[in-house]
Design an enzyme around this catalytic site. Structure first.
Site, PDB file in Angstrom:
ATOM      1  N   CYS A 286      -7.588 102.308 142.031  1.00  0.00           N
ATOM      2  CA  CYS A 286      -6.755 101.127 142.182  1.00  0.00           C
ATOM      3  C   CYS A 286      -7.004 100.507 143.553  1.00  0.00           C
ATOM      4  O   CYS A 286      -7.155 101.217 144.554  1.00  0.00           O
ATOM      5  CB  CYS A 286      -5.287 101.505 142.045  1.00  0.00           C
ATOM      6  SG  CYS A 286      -4.148 100.135 142.295  1.00  0.00           S
ATOM      7  N   TYR A 475      -5.349  90.075 144.332  1.00  0.00           N
ATOM      8  CA  TYR A 475      -6.486  90.907 144.726  1.00  0.00           C
ATOM      9  C   TYR A 475      -7.362  90.212 145.769  1.00  0.00           C
ATOM     10  O   TYR A 475      -8.576  90.341 145.759  1.00  0.00           O
ATOM     11  CB  TYR A 475      -7.287  91.313 143.484  1.00  0.00           C
ATOM     12  CG  TYR A 475      -6.497  92.262 142.619  1.00  0.00           C
ATOM     13  CD1 TYR A 475      -6.459  93.624 142.902  1.00  0.00           C
ATOM     14  CD2 TYR A 475      -5.732  91.799 141.547  1.00  0.00           C
ATOM     15  CE1 TYR A 475      -5.712  94.502 142.135  1.00  0.00           C
ATOM     16  CE2 TYR A 475      -4.971  92.668 140.773  1.00  0.00           C
ATOM     17  CZ  TYR A 475      -4.972  94.020 141.076  1.00  0.00           C
ATOM     18  OH  TYR A 475      -4.213  94.894 140.321  1.00  0.00           O
TER      19      TYR A 475
END
Length: 634
Positions: A286, A475
């Site tokens: 992750c 992100y």
């Protein structure tokens, strides 16, 4: 201010025939707000109420900040009809929302919403409750509450709030709970939130096995897990849009409205499984792994992962290139079939055979009379030719059954050395629901978010995917000094793709003199073990360990994973040390070790996370530090 509360659910109905129980909940979002707006009473309000001009960001909250005291009795009361006017479309661009009987001006927070501005704008001018019924990660910490306190501007009229509560009761009583049919999970996982599920592997389990057991593989979800019936699996079709290959020749773009039907193939799971099967062992991590280390410096947003949001599996499936070739061949045959007059011989079977034969013949022709290559199949077989003929082709877009949109660069997608596959197996078993059933894209060496689960659509494109997971704040690694994304050009900043180099320590033991009392400041011998991994297929060439904060270093022995192909080292390595010196901490029973990995490009991990800190808490690859008890309490 009243604390947040979750919506109770007593619904025990069986799953609907729909693939996703939460589809009905999403469809009811507008209804819940609309009911309250339409029936809004005339409340005493003040439209001149304004929040402070400064933008509100996650890091504006310090870790030790006391909960603010707000005199809510002095705040004005607004009607839902007035709140609805502040939906971002007015001249001032103001955005108001309601929750739990209060009104919030979120205008200056929209750009900093961790889930992306498009997500938060779904509730603009309306109630938050129905949205948080699906996105329950908002209840996992006190962060939303503390942020919203800074945006509080008034009360919502009780009659309007009653309408919202009634709509929510109706929503939960007439539709399936979006999370009612979640898969069973191992009780050994460390759960950060269960709706949606976000759970990591305990540190002492991470390196027990080189291939992480399926039940112990970390879980990172944004939504409820899709639930497909047997019939829906049979009817499942992966859409593959190849339109750009024709459009780039004619000067069009992948966004043309008239181009996404003619060149979209639909492939069944059975067709994909008929392709040559390949297996790729790769580590997934992750992007927020070790976010908790950043939070020690300044607060970030997102799940406070330790080091356990990382796992390794053997994935089985079809090469992405083979899937694209199959889609291209299907398109060839459909185009050829469309050119055949069905009434020529009255025999559909013979027409189909002729079409198939004609399609194969065309695929062997290099050029037609006009100089154009008629074969998409031949184009996909040669990457260099593909990029020369289609210079606008830059991205592979992916879409999942739960609506997630992401993309990767076309060189990674199509390179024979990139090992991108569409997986339907995990550790020699059918892909489980938590990890992408029935089909998942595996992109070795990239951030796990690009390994799209439950993939339903692929598209060759001249632009990266649109949406919060690719273009939004989610992100994007902002500079340490940037705590407010309001004036940041997020579109001009790349999202996480290929990642850096990381390592961790999972076990420390004292060597010799185990029963001897330890003295603060003295040096003792310990042995340690852990993992290291680098993105981009870069082999780990060394792992360094220190027990005195970097004054001296020892090189660990790599015990597993060292024999991976050069430049295609997709999985982690395990390492361990012999006896190494470590300084005893002030408590007299602990030592602190640090480790850093070094990859084949001699990238290594920086000492401190200070220069890596970013508001989203992504990509923490500073030295991994572990303070571990190795002595007995005296």
């Amino acid at each position: 201010m009243a604390p947040f509360g979750s919506v109770a659910n007593t619904n025990t109905k069986p799953p609907s025939s729909s693939s996703f129980a939460y589809g009905a909940a999403l469809a009811a979002l507008a209804t819940a707000t609309a009911v309250a707006t339409a029936s809004s009473c005339d409340a005493t309000s003040s439209s001149t109420c304004q929040c402070e001009g400064a933008s509100i960001s996650i890091s504006s909250l310090t870790n030790d900040e006391a909960e603010s005291e707000i005199d809510t009795d002095a705040l004005p009361t607004f009607a839902m009809s007035e709140v609805a006017q502040h939906n971002g479309t007015a001249d001032d661009g103001s955005v108001w929302m309601t929750y739990g009987g209060f009104v919030y001006d979120v205008t200056n927070f929209v750009a900093n919403h961790p889930g992306g501005s498009d997500k938060i704008m779904l509730a603009a001018g309306g109630a938050i409750e129905p949205h948080w019924h699906v996105y329950r990660q908002h209840f996992a910490s006190d962060l939303p509450l503390r942020l919203m306190e800074k945006m509080l501007i008034g009360h919502l009229h009780p009659t309007d709030q009653l309408q919202i509560d009634t709509a929510m009761d109706n929503l939960t009583s007439t539709t399936d709970d979006p999370y009612e049919h979640e898969p069973h999970r191992s009780p050994l996982l460390l759960v950060h939130s269960d709706t949606p599920m976000n759970a990591e592997v305990p540190s002492d389990i991470i390196t027990k096995e080189y291939i992480t057991p399926v039940g112990l593989f970390y879980i990172r979800h944004h939504h409820p897990v899709p639930l497909l019936s047997e019939e829906e699996v049979k009817e499942f079709r992966l859409e593959v849009d190849l339109s750009l290959l024709d459009k780039s020749k004619s000067g069009g773009s992948s966004g043309d409205e008239d181009g996404d039907t003619k060149q979209t193939a639909k492939l069944s799971l059975k067709q994909i499984q008929s392709l040559p099967k390949v297996e790729v062992t790769t580590t997934l991590q992750c992007s927020g792994n070790r976010r908790s280390g950043f939070n020690d410096l300044r607060r970030t947003s997102g799940t406070p992962w330790g080091q356990g949001a990382i796992s390794t599996a053997k994935w089985g499936g079809a090469r992405l290139v083979d899937v694209l070739m199959l889609a291209a061949e299907q398109q060839q045959q459909e185009v050829a079939a469309a050119s055949v007059d069905d009434g020529i011989d009255g025999n559909a079977v013979e027409t189909k055979k002729a079409t198939k034969k004609k399609g194969k013949k065309r695929s062997n022709n290099s050029k037609d009379k006009k100089g154009d290559d008629p074969s998409l199949l031949k184009t996909l077989q040669n990457l260099q030719t593909l990029l020369q003929d289609h210079p606008t082709l830059q991205h592979l877009r992916m879409e999942s059954l739960d609506g997630m949109l992401a993309s990767i660069d076309i060189l990674k997608a199509l390179s024979p050395f990139g090992d991108v596959i569409l997986a339907y197996e995990m550790n020699d078993e059918a892909l489980p629901r938590d990890h992408g059933y029935p089909l998942r894209v595996i992109v070795p060496g990239y951030a796990a978010v690009r390994n799209v689960k439950w993939v339903s659509r692929l598209e060759l494109s001249n632009e990266e995917a649109v949406g919060a997971w690719q273009r939004g704040l989610n992100y994007k690694v902002l500079p340490p000094a940037v705590v407010d994304a309001k004036n940041v050009d997020l579109d001009g900043m790349p999202g996480l793709g290929e990642v850096s180099v990381f390592s961790g320590i999972t076990d420390v033991e004292r060597v010799g003199d185990e029963g001897k009392k330890m003295v603060p400041g003295e040096t003792v011998l310990v042995k340690a073990s852990g993992w290291a991994w680098a993105g981009g297929g870069r082999n780990i060439v060394r792992v360094d360990i220190t027990g005195d904060n970097g004054k001296t270093w020892e090189t660990a022995n790599i015990t597993q994973g060292s024999k991976q192909p050069y430049g295609r080292s997709w999985a982690w390595v395990f390492w361990e040390t012999d006896a190494i010196p470590a300084k005893v901490c002030d408590d007299g029973v602990s030592v602190e070790l640090s480790c850093k990995g070094v990859d084949m490009a001699f990238n290594t991990q920086p000492e401190s996370s200070d220069g890596l800190w970013n508001v989203r808490g992504l990509a923490n690859n500073s030295w991994f530090r572990l303070r571990h008890k190795v002595g007995d309490d005296q």
